[in-house]
Enzyme design. Structure first.
Site, mmCIF file in Angstrom:
data_model
loop_
_atom_site.group_PDB
_atom_site.id
_atom_site.type_symbol
_atom_site.label_atom_id
_atom_site.label_comp_id
_atom_site.label_asym_id
_atom_site.label_seq_id
_atom_site.Cartn_x
_atom_site.Cartn_y
_atom_site.Cartn_z
ATOM 1 N N ASP A 135 2.241 1.906 3.259
ATOM 2 C CA ASP A 135 3.332 0.899 4.175
ATOM 3 C C ASP A 135 4.726 1.546 3.757
ATOM 4 O O ASP A 135 5.606 1.078 4.555
ATOM 5 C CB ASP A 135 3.200 -0.463 3.498
ATOM 6 C CG ASP A 135 1.777 -1.037 3.552
ATOM 7 O OD1 ASP A 135 0.959 -0.579 4.067
ATOM 8 O OD2 ASP A 135 1.535 -1.713 2.558
ATOM 9 N N HIS A 171 0.954 -1.185 0.063
ATOM 10 C CA HIS A 171 -0.166 -0.193 -0.022
ATOM 11 C C HIS A 171 0.844 1.291 0.200
ATOM 12 O O HIS A 171 2.014 1.234 0.526
ATOM 13 C CB HIS A 171 -0.734 0.116 1.273
ATOM 14 C CG HIS A 171 -1.848 -1.030 1.622
ATOM 15 N ND1 HIS A 171 -1.214 -2.160 2.202
ATOM 16 C CD2 HIS A 171 -3.142 -1.172 1.455
ATOM 17 C CE1 HIS A 171 -2.242 -2.888 2.411
ATOM 18 N NE2 HIS A 171 -3.404 -2.436 1.920
HETATM 19 C C1 XLS Z 1 -7.323 -6.630 4.578
HETATM 20 C C2 XLS Z 1 -6.858 -6.888 3.228
HETATM 21 C C3 XLS Z 1 -5.840 -5.803 2.321
HETATM 22 C C4 XLS Z 1 -5.826 -5.918 1.203
HETATM 23 C C5 XLS Z 1 -5.098 -4.829 0.647
HETATM 24 O O1 XLS Z 1 -8.085 -7.301 5.070
HETATM 25 O O2 XLS Z 1 -6.669 -8.157 2.974
HETATM 26 O O3 XLS Z 1 -4.579 -6.189 3.375
HETATM 27 O O4 XLS Z 1 -4.916 -7.258 0.647
HETATM 28 O O5 XLS Z 1 -5.448 -3.526 0.877
#
Ligand code: XLS
Ligand code: NI
Ligand code: NI
Length: 437
Positions: free
Chosen positions: A100, A97
């Protein structure tokens, strides 16, 4: 600085070394392709590098060398650690993301410049190591402005911010040559209809996705757009509930040809489905694009994002993957985190090894299942009444209610056979056992 002690190599199924692969042997051929080709493993930046084990009852526990550093310095160090981690494990892809990889600042402009700085470092590292970006995404759920939703927020300014953040995340994903871009509707859903205009929110969500498609085409991003279903958490009712509801939504708004589905194991189980159901449903609709690989705890009703160590489900996931012939723009992204007490850097390595080995073992099981053809033959014979007589006419759509009534009136008895579920399940266990030989 060295972050991880050992380079992980394959030692075979008898090994007791927690830092060695027992099943994942990258160059070993399975059904014509190497394990490495079948299993495009990906490191999740957020769970692996950014999060530190916080839960609703306590702070971070993870012992990380960047703890306490200035936010940008910590982000730079995470890049170093992340690439060393992928190198030592032999993981070829990563996912992130925007928030991150670089810290969010007070203004969007500053956040963008933080992101640019780190993305440039990542780009250099990618060149030097040949690691690839599986997908990027925008975090549209952490910042308090998204408390009522992002593209489904009742506030137009928030809708605009979500679009701006997505545009930037698309730019960097494109710049880094991402194979895909993921939309997970973090807070796209609602808690109560007493304050929610669901029609308006869904229309806005679709419009947001449509603009993203237009922008993708404009910048020439060739990657795939992926929707990641999840039924609940954080909101009580998320719009992208499961594969079926995502397909219905995409078709309603004529978006389906631009998207595929990123199926996450723990999200499937939260929706009350087996993961096998979700990927099969996506696959038969030509919509299975990628996989967030993890497992949930059968006794807990939330997204525990555990490393996959369940060989039974791993075998079925790999069975579906082999039937599909692998992924084109997708991979197996470890959207998985170590348990809070597993706080050391070594735990990161050991948990990925456990996950990669489970999937590699599952791949071996799946290839034996397919080669043997037992389940396919069973299914073919179960539906064989459609191959001749009245069944053939039904299959070729040459009947009507009237002609079927005429036929049914002549029927004296119907021939059935056992569903043999227990036999089939026992057979699956045998395939798991055979794959260890
Ligand atoms: C959260 C999601 C997230 C997605 C990406 O539960 O799995 O991590 O994979 O935004
Ligand atoms: Ni996910
Ligand atoms: Ni999840």
């Amino acid at each position: 600085m060295e972050f991880f002690k050992q380079k992980v190599s394959y030692e075979g199924s008898e090994s007791r070394n927690p830092y060695a692969f027992k099943h994942y042997n990258p160059d070993q051929k399975v059904a014509g392709k190497t394990m490495r080709e079948w299993l495009p493993f990906s490191m999740s930046w957020w769970h692996t590098l950014s999060s530190g084990g916080r839960d609703p009852f306590g702070v971070e526990t993870a012992d990380r060398p960047w703890n306490g550093l200035d936010a940008m310095k910590a982000s730079e160090m995470r890049v170093e650690a992340g690439f060393e981690f992928m190198e030592k494990l032999g993981v070829d892809y990563f996912c992130f993301h925007d928030r991150d990889v670089a810290p969010e600042a007070k203004t969007l402009k500053e956040s963008n410049s933080n992101l640019d700085h780190i993305v440039d470092i990542i780009a250099e590292k990618m060149k030097a190591t040949n690691k690839k970006l599986l997908w990027g995404t925008a975090c549209l759920f952490t910042n308090p402005i998204y408390m009522h939703g992002a593209s489904t927020s009742p506030y137009a300014d928030v809708f605009a911010m979500a679009c701006a953040q997505t545009k930037k995340a698309l730019d960097v994903t494109h710049k880094l040559g991402g194979l895909s871009y993921v939309f997970w509707g973090g807070r796209e859903g609602y808690e109560t209809l007493l304050n929610t205009n669901m029609k308006k929110e869904q229309d806005n969500l679709a419009y947001f996705l449509k603009m993203a498609v237009e922008y993708k085409e404009k910048i020439g991003f060739k990657g795939k757009f992926l929707i990641e279903p999840k039924p609940k958490e954080p909101t009580k009712h998320q719009y992208d509930f499961d594969v079926a509801s995502c397909l219905e939504f995409l078709r309603k708004y004529n978006l389906e040809k631009h998207f595929a589905i990123n199926v996450e194991v723990n999200h499937a189980t939260l929706a009350g489905h087996t993961v096998h159901h979700e990927i099969n449903f996506a696959r038969i609709n030509d919509m299975w694009g990628s996989m967030d690989i993890n497992f949930g705890d059968a006794l807990l009703g939330w997204d525990t994002d555990q490393f996959p160590t369940n060989i039974y489900d791993a075998s079925l996931i790999m069975y579906e993957l082999m039937k599909q012939g692998g992924f084109t723009n997708g991979g197996l992204n470890f959207d998985a985190k170590v348990r809070r007490p597993s706080f050391t850097m070594d735990d990161l390595l050991a948990s990925y090894i456990a996950g990669m080995d489970t999937l590699a073992w599952g791949l071996k099981v799946a290839s034996i299942m397919i080669e043997d053809g037992y389940f396919d033959k069973n299914i073919d014979s179960r539906y064989s009444s459609y191959n001749s007589g009245i069944g053939a006419k039904i299959s070729s759509k040459q009947v009507s209610l009237e002609s079927l009534e005429e036929y049914a009136l002549t029927l004296e008895s119907i021939k059935f056979e056992s569903g043999r579920q227990e036999v089939l399940e026992a057979e699956l266990n045998q395939f798991i056992w055979k794959a260890t030989k």
